[in-house]
Design a protein around this motif. Structure first.
Motif, PDB file in Angstrom:
ATOM      1  N   VAL A  36      -8.251  -5.657 -11.013  1.00  0.00           N
ATOM      2  CA  VAL A  36      -8.765  -4.324 -10.702  1.00  0.00           C
ATOM      3  C   VAL A  36      -8.233  -3.364 -11.753  1.00  0.00           C
ATOM      4  O   VAL A  36      -7.046  -3.403 -12.079  1.00  0.00           O
ATOM      5  CB  VAL A  36      -8.297  -3.871  -9.300  1.00  0.00           C
ATOM      6  CG1 VAL A  36      -8.610  -2.391  -9.093  1.00  0.00           C
ATOM      7  CG2 VAL A  36      -8.928  -4.720  -8.229  1.00  0.00           C
ATOM      8  N   LEU A  38      -8.924  -6.850  -2.699  1.00  0.00           N
ATOM      9  CA  LEU A  38      -7.993  -7.754  -3.372  1.00  0.00           C
ATOM     10  C   LEU A  38      -6.957  -8.334  -2.394  1.00  0.00           C
ATOM     11  O   LEU A  38      -6.584  -9.503  -2.490  1.00  0.00           O
ATOM     12  CB  LEU A  38      -7.296  -7.015  -4.511  1.00  0.00           C
ATOM     13  CG  LEU A  38      -6.976  -7.868  -5.736  1.00  0.00           C
ATOM     14  CD1 LEU A  38      -8.228  -8.535  -6.267  1.00  0.00           C
ATOM     15  CD2 LEU A  38      -6.340  -7.019  -6.817  1.00  0.00           C
ATOM     16  N   TYR A  39      -6.517  -7.526  -1.434  1.00  0.00           N
ATOM     17  CA  TYR A  39      -5.543  -8.029  -0.452  1.00  0.00           C
ATOM     18  C   TYR A  39      -6.160  -9.129   0.399  1.00  0.00           C
ATOM     19  O   TYR A  39      -5.481 -10.074   0.776  1.00  0.00           O
ATOM     20  CB  TYR A  39      -5.031  -6.884   0.440  1.00  0.00           C
ATOM     21  CG  TYR A  39      -4.260  -5.829  -0.329  1.00  0.00           C
ATOM     22  CD1 TYR A  39      -3.401  -6.193  -1.374  1.00  0.00           C
ATOM     23  CD2 TYR A  39      -4.391  -4.484  -0.026  1.00  0.00           C
ATOM     24  CE1 TYR A  39      -2.712  -5.228  -2.085  1.00  0.00           C
ATOM     25  CE2 TYR A  39      -3.698  -3.518  -0.733  1.00  0.00           C
ATOM     26  CZ  TYR A  39      -2.867  -3.895  -1.772  1.00  0.00           C
ATOM     27  OH  TYR A  39      -2.190  -2.956  -2.479  1.00  0.00           O
ATOM     28  N   ASP A  65      -3.744  -5.917  -9.305  1.00  0.00           N
ATOM     29  CA  ASP A  65      -4.247  -4.642  -8.812  1.00  0.00           C
ATOM     30  C   ASP A  65      -3.707  -3.563  -9.741  1.00  0.00           C
ATOM     31  O   ASP A  65      -2.555  -3.157  -9.625  1.00  0.00           O
ATOM     32  CB  ASP A  65      -3.779  -4.413  -7.362  1.00  0.00           C
ATOM     33  CG  ASP A  65      -4.477  -3.206  -6.749  1.00  0.00           C
ATOM     34  OD1 ASP A  65      -5.258  -2.547  -7.462  1.00  0.00           O
ATOM     35  OD2 ASP A  65      -4.242  -2.934  -5.553  1.00  0.00           O
ATOM     36  N   GLU A  66      -4.544  -3.125 -10.671  1.00  0.00           N
ATOM     37  CA  GLU A  66      -4.156  -2.144 -11.687  1.00  0.00           C
ATOM     38  C   GLU A  66      -2.837  -2.520 -12.359  1.00  0.00           C
ATOM     39  O   GLU A  66      -1.894  -1.731 -12.341  1.00  0.00           O
ATOM     40  CB  GLU A  66      -4.060  -0.750 -11.059  1.00  0.00           C
ATOM     41  CG  GLU A  66      -5.384  -0.297 -10.460  1.00  0.00           C
ATOM     42  CD  GLU A  66      -5.275   1.091  -9.849  1.00  0.00           C
ATOM     43  OE1 GLU A  66      -4.634   1.951 -10.462  1.00  0.00           O
ATOM     44  OE2 GLU A  66      -5.836   1.301  -8.755  1.00  0.00           O
ATOM     45  N   GLN A 117       0.427  -3.163  -9.155  1.00  0.00           N
ATOM     46  CA  GLN A 117       0.468  -1.992 -10.023  1.00  0.00           C
ATOM     47  C   GLN A 117       1.921  -1.582 -10.276  1.00  0.00           C
ATOM     48  O   GLN A 117       2.326  -1.296 -11.376  1.00  0.00           O
ATOM     49  CB  GLN A 117      -0.281  -0.837  -9.354  1.00  0.00           C
ATOM     50  CG  GLN A 117      -0.207   0.451 -10.144  1.00  0.00           C
ATOM     51  CD  GLN A 117      -1.041   1.536  -9.489  1.00  0.00           C
ATOM     52  OE1 GLN A 117      -1.618   1.337  -8.420  1.00  0.00           O
ATOM     53  NE2 GLN A 117      -1.123   2.683 -10.139  1.00  0.00           N
ATOM     54  N   LYS A 160     -11.288  -1.249  -3.580  1.00  0.00           N
ATOM     55  CA  LYS A 160     -10.903  -2.339  -4.492  1.00  0.00           C
ATOM     56  C   LYS A 160      -9.610  -3.027  -4.036  1.00  0.00           C
ATOM     57  O   LYS A 160      -9.548  -4.264  -3.936  1.00  0.00           O
ATOM     58  CB  LYS A 160     -10.706  -1.788  -5.906  1.00  0.00           C
ATOM     59  CG  LYS A 160     -11.906  -1.054  -6.452  1.00  0.00           C
ATOM     60  CD  LYS A 160     -11.634  -0.461  -7.820  1.00  0.00           C
ATOM     61  CE  LYS A 160     -10.502   0.551  -7.873  1.00  0.00           C
ATOM     62  NZ  LYS A 160     -10.794   1.846  -7.233  1.00  0.00           N
ATOM     63  N   SER A 161      -8.611  -2.225  -3.759  1.00  0.00           N
ATOM     64  CA  SER A 161      -7.330  -2.821  -3.338  1.00  0.00           C
ATOM     65  C   SER A 161      -7.506  -3.577  -2.030  1.00  0.00           C
ATOM     66  O   SER A 161      -7.005  -4.691  -1.862  1.00  0.00           O
ATOM     67  CB  SER A 161      -6.281  -1.736  -3.159  1.00  0.00           C
ATOM     68  OG  SER A 161      -6.005  -1.124  -4.392  1.00  0.00           O
ATOM     69  N   ARG A 171       0.827  -1.208   0.000  1.00  0.00           N
ATOM     70  CA  ARG A 171       0.000   0.000   0.000  1.00  0.00           C
ATOM     71  C   ARG A 171       0.864   1.262   0.000  1.00  0.00           C
ATOM     72  O   ARG A 171       0.422   2.326  -0.401  1.00  0.00           O
ATOM     73  CB  ARG A 171      -0.835   0.050   1.278  1.00  0.00           C
ATOM     74  CG  ARG A 171      -2.231  -0.420   1.125  1.00  0.00           C
ATOM     75  CD  ARG A 171      -2.968  -0.118   2.409  1.00  0.00           C
ATOM     76  NE  ARG A 171      -4.170  -0.918   2.528  1.00  0.00           N
ATOM     77  CZ  ARG A 171      -5.264  -0.695   1.835  1.00  0.00           C
ATOM     78  NH1 ARG A 171      -5.299   0.290   0.963  1.00  0.00           N
ATOM     79  NH2 ARG A 171      -6.319  -1.468   1.988  1.00  0.00           N
TER      80      ARG A 171
END
Ligand SMILES: Nc1ncnc2c1ncn2[C@@H]1O[C@H](COP(=O)(O)OP(=O)(O)OP(=O)(O)O)[C@@H](O)[C@H]1O
Ligand SMILES: [Mg+2]
Lengths: 420, 225
Positions: free
Chosen positions: B201, B50-51, B169-170, B92, B46-47, A418
């Motif tokens: 995503v 997904l995690y 993820d993207e 991403q 969304k992320s 993140r």
């Protein structure tokens, strides 16, 4: 299931890609262990030499008669004064007590004892050395020279001449080095000794004795037991001291106490005689370990720092590894193995450096008047120190690696990915 | 057709800085061989979802099934194994281990799995790289290749253990249109040729439209699927 090949592969790549930090951390351990090995080898070598110097000249048990007033005065034997309070003034000891009673049977008894390597009779006499118009006080020790050679390091201390020469000459003397110097005498010369009573005997110098301790070398000489007995005009059983060498030194104290009771003489064991000496050795050892441990702790902090930094830099890698299926434990093992590799390589190099340095010290000339048998610095090559050294390296790097690697284990990959 | 991945009533709260209900009653499934995409505004969760689906995040309520087996509540050790064996993940930002070569990066998850010999793994890795047209980069350092190439290496790494599902993820978020197209084509081909299930995503409407199904999220909830 732990896949060591993969884990070590990753650890190796990390170490190689951070060569500078790796080398720094490794050298820290190398330095600590190297210093430990060098210090401990040198210090214990020194201790052993000093031990030798003093302890080899000290018998394991020394039997003699202390001159002291007898505890039972005649009045105690007299029935009429039993139970009364008796005061005897000016008690004086008897001269004859210097002699060990029944010396020959005691010697026989000792020689048959299982833990006794040997027992030698000695006769110490106060005499004067005469040469020209010089007159020096001192003592003459009558010994069974070949037995002394077998049981003590006296041979090392005979710097000129030989013990055999003394054995073969009824009027021979091994003159103390200090005495020889003072009176300008050398092997082959004659020296006269005079008893306290004034009887004069000529003796031939067959050797020079140098213990390294000036107080001894300035006053003491050796000759055959029979020679001293003849000089003093005493019988063949006249012996003032018995020196005992044991096979197992641990039993010395108990045996000394038993002999004291059994033969009614004074018995001093080696530990009693050298109590202060032990303290010196212990303090030297303590200093050695304190210095080495300090060095290793410093090295440990170095490893701790470097691993912490590495883990900080490798946060992303850790997250990727965890995301692709490596468990927290795997990640911890990656960093632990790095610490252990540093510890092992640094430790082995340290042992090597320590060995080389001890060797250099061992070759360094060290000559001193006081120690005739020593030509270079003493070094103690003991495998145990090398085992302790490498164990120390591994344990300290384990501890230093554990905390950072545990942190790596707990890193939450989601947080890293993140970007928070 | 059976479900590869199924989420049942998944709820998640963030507690810092204050309580925030980020995922609300998420329930949906991905079928075998399906290419699904998730769309939604930024911040819709969304992320975060997904995690959870990729088993990296275990702090949630509800149930998650992978190949009809309950994954929720398993130990970290077991989850690592599941991720290693059954889930491929593409980020991403093409996260590669920069000190390792391209082929080593691809091989690593397979080495961890330990089911094949090193020679077999290496062969597989080269095959995956060839499929993605980057075999010539195999022995380059991972830090010395372009962004688009890195993303393809990451895809090869995600595929090395032949996972049940590939999540992204993207994955095209940082790529130009040409490279984006390239990645889409790769995904499509994986689905068609190998029957791989995908859950991606994306913010790219064109990309999403060409997938089998679009799952739309709004404020932590699924509004259409
Ligand atoms: N660690 C966290 N602590 C608290 N709140 C968080 C945390 N991580 C994310 N959030 C919040 O949760 C919400 C969902 O975040 P998430 O990253 O899932 O959004 P997203 O749909 O992936 O957005 P984007 O399209 O921009 O990537 C956001 O409002 C975000 O501010
Ligand atoms: Mg997001």
């Amino acid at each position: 299931m732990i896949n060591w090949k993969v884990i070590l592969g990753i650890a190796k790549t990390h170490l190689l890609s951070k060569m500078k930090s790796t080398v720094t951390a490794t050298l820290g351990v190398t330095f600590g262990i190297g210093a430990y090995i060098t210090l401990v080898s040198f210090m214990t070598g020194l201790n052993a030499m000093l031990d030798d110097l003093v302890l080899n000249q000290t018998p394991h048990i020394h039997l003699y008669n202390e001159i002291r007033p007898s505890e039972n005065q005649p009045i105690d034997l007299f029935d009429e004064f039993k139970g009364t309070f008796n005061v005897v003034n000016s008690i004086k000891p008897k001269q004859s007590q210097k002699k060990i009673h029944n010396a020959l049977p005691i010697l026989d008894y000792l020689k048959n004892h299982t833990n006794v390597k040997g027992a030698t009779p000695q006769l110490r006499a106060q005499i004067f050395y005469l040469s020209g118009n010089i007159e020096l006080g001192g003592n003459l020790v009558g010994v069974d020279i070949m037995e002394e050679v077998r049981l003590s390091n006296i041979q090392d201390n005979i710097v000129e001449g030989s013990p055999e020469a003394l054995k073969n000459n009824d009027n021979g003397i091994l003159l103390g080095a200090g005495l020889a110097k003072k009176m300008s005498l050398k092997v082959g010369d004659r020296v006269q000794v005079s008893t306290v009573e004034g009887n004069i005997f000529p003796l031939k110098i067959v050797g020079i004795y140098q213990s390294g301790i000036a107080e001894i070398d300035n006053v003491q000489s050796f000759t055959n037991l029979k020679t001293v007995q003849r000089i003093l005009g005493e019988a063949e059983n006249y012996v003032t001291d018995i020196n005992i060498k044991l096979f197992k030194i641990d039993g010395a104290e108990a045996m000394a106490r038993r002999l004291e009771k059994q033969f009614e003489t004074k018995a001093v064991d080696i530990n009693e005689a050298n109590a202060q000496f032990e303290t010196g050795s212990n303090i030297r050892n303590m200093i050695t370990y304190a210095v080495s441990i300090t060095l290793l702790i410093v090295a440990g902090f170095g490893i701790y720092n470097i691993l912490n930094m590495l883990i900080y830099e490798k946060m992303k890698d850790i997250a990727i590894l965890k995301a692709t299926g490596f468990s927290g434990k795997d990640v911890q093992l990656v960093f632990m193995s790095q610490a252990m590799i540093i510890g092992f390589v640094g430790g082995i190099l340290g042992l090597l450096i320590g060995f080389i340095l001890s060797n250099v010290i061992d070759q360094t000339p060290f000559e001193t008047e006081a120690l005739p048998t020593i030509t270079t610095f003493p070094v103690n090559y003991n495998v145990a120190y090398y085992i302790i050294g490498i164990t120390f390296a591994l344990v300290s790097t384990f501890v230093a690696g554990y905390l950072p690697s545990n942190r790596a284990k707990k890193i939450d990959p989601v947080k890293i990915i993140r970007g928070t | 057709m059976s479900l590869v991945l199924e989420a049942k009533n998944i709820n998640k709260h963030f507690h810092q800085p204050k309580d925030f209900h980020v995922l609300k009653n998420i329930s949906f499934g991905v079928k075998e061989g399906e290419f699904a995409s998730i769309m939604g505004k930024s911040g819709s969760g969304k992320s975060t979802l997904l995690y959870i689906l990729s088993t990296m995040d275990t702090d949630y309520d509800g149930e998650l099934y992978l190949n009809n087996e309950l994954v929720t509540g398993k130990s970290h050790q077991q989850l690592s194994r599941i991720r290693n064996e059954s889930i491929g993940f593409v980020f991403q930002f093409h996260y590669l281990l920069s000190e390792f070569s391209v082929v080593e990066n691809v091989m690593l998850p397979a080495k961890k799995l330990g089911k094949k010999s090193i020679a077999e793994i290496e062969h597989d890795a080269h095959q995956k790289l060839a499929m993605l047209h980057i075999e010539h980069l195999a022995h380059q350092k991972a830090s010395r290749i372009s962004g688009g190439e890195k993303q393809r290496v990451a895809i090869a790494r995600a595929l090395i253990n032949d996972p049940a599902i590939l999540m992204g993820d993207e994955p095209t978020g940082n790529l130009d249109s040409h490279n984006s197209e390239n990645v889409f084509t790769i995904f499509k081909r994986l689905k068609e040729e190998q029957g791989l299930s995908l859950l991606v995503v994306t913010h790219d409407e064109d990309f999403a439209k060409r997938t089998d199904r679009i799952i739309e999220m709004e404020d932590g909830a699924i509004v259409k699927h």
